[in-house]
Design a protein around this motif. Structure first.
Motif, mmCIF file in Angstrom:
data_model
loop_
_atom_site.group_PDB
_atom_site.id
_atom_site.type_symbol
_atom_site.label_atom_id
_atom_site.label_comp_id
_atom_site.label_asym_id
_atom_site.label_seq_id
_atom_site.Cartn_x
_atom_site.Cartn_y
_atom_site.Cartn_z
ATOM 1 N N LEU A 1 0.856 -1.173 0.000
ATOM 2 C CA LEU A 1 0.000 0.000 0.000
ATOM 3 C C LEU A 1 0.898 1.230 0.000
ATOM 4 N N PRO A 2 0.622 2.233 -0.825
ATOM 5 C CA PRO A 2 1.450 3.443 -0.800
ATOM 6 C C PRO A 2 1.498 4.066 0.603
ATOM 7 N N ASP A 3 2.647 4.629 0.939
ATOM 8 C CA ASP A 3 2.882 5.165 2.280
ATOM 9 C C ASP A 3 1.845 6.181 2.734
ATOM 10 N N LYS A 4 1.269 6.930 1.818
ATOM 11 C CA LYS A 4 0.329 7.980 2.239
ATOM 12 C C LYS A 4 -0.941 7.434 2.875
ATOM 13 N N TYR A 5 -1.175 6.110 2.774
ATOM 14 C CA TYR A 5 -2.359 5.491 3.375
ATOM 15 C C TYR A 5 -2.023 4.676 4.612
ATOM 16 N N SER A 6 -0.756 4.644 5.005
ATOM 17 C CA SER A 6 -0.349 3.786 6.115
ATOM 18 C C SER A 6 0.546 4.543 7.093
ATOM 19 N N LYS A 7 1.330 3.838 7.870
ATOM 20 C CA LYS A 7 2.074 4.423 8.987
ATOM 21 C C LYS A 7 3.032 5.539 8.597
ATOM 22 N N TYR A 8 3.414 5.618 7.330
ATOM 23 C CA TYR A 8 4.342 6.666 6.888
ATOM 24 C C TYR A 8 3.624 7.872 6.273
ATOM 25 N N SER A 9 2.328 7.928 6.449
ATOM 26 C CA SER A 9 1.546 9.047 5.931
ATOM 27 C C SER A 9 1.952 10.357 6.610
ATOM 28 N N ALA A 10 1.951 11.410 5.835
ATOM 29 C CA ALA A 10 2.233 12.739 6.394
ATOM 30 C C ALA A 10 0.983 13.318 7.064
ATOM 31 N N ILE A 11 -0.179 12.738 6.771
ATOM 32 C CA ILE A 11 -1.440 13.241 7.328
ATOM 33 C C ILE A 11 -1.983 12.221 8.321
#
Length: 164
Positions: A13-23
């Motif tokens: 899963l791309p990071d923006k949807y998981s633990k590395y998300s900036a939001i």
């Protein structure tokens, strides 16, 4: 029925949807990923979904619910759907007495994957429904399952991988 979710070249899963998300909110990723839904039975009037981490069992003792949503329109589910959806969304595992999360938003919306120890597999299930589920916002998984009885036309799973 078929569902598809965008993944990276490595299959995660791309990071923006998981633990590395900036939001994040209260430390939890809140941008839900887009879901392409095709070949839906013609008589479908609503969709519902669940996102559950069964790989959490050895660590927590139970599957971890990351997202429940009911009475979705019969169409593709856009990125960041959870934050704007006005229909019912269920309680995730952060609402459990085993966690200290008290942010009402975080416990009743998409709370993205946060694998603590190794990559985890998250089971996304989309359900095609005859009619709306009789659940109110902040429903629980047992209520969700009860409402599927005599209402389910089809369902399909998609395993979403997230890295640690």
């Amino acid at each position: 029925m078929k569902i598809n979710v965008p993944v990276t070249q490595a299959g995660y899963l791309p990071d923006k949807y998981s633990k590395y998300s900036a939001i994040k909110k209260a430390g939890q990723p809140v941008i839900s990923f887009p879901i392409e839904v095709t070949d839906v039975p013609q008589e479908t009037n609503y969709l519902a979904l669940s996102l559950i981490d069964y790989d959490a069992v050895p660590r927590t003792g139970f599957p971890f619910i990351h997202w429940l949503a009911a009475n979705l329109p019969v169409k593709n589910i856009d990125e960041d759907f959870s934050r704007g959806f006005k229909g019912p969304q269920g309680m995730n595992t952060w609402a459990s007495r085993f966690y200290d999360e008290d942010d009402d938003y975080v416990t009743s919306h998409y709370a993205g994957p946060m694998p603590p120890d190794k990559p985890h597999r998250y089971t996304l299930t989309v359900y095609a429904l005859k009619h709306a589920m009789a659940v109110k916002d902040k429903f629980y998984y047992n209520q969700f399952r009860d409402e599927l009885k005599n209402n389910l036309l089809d369902k399909t799973d998609f395993v979403v991988n997230a890295h640690d």
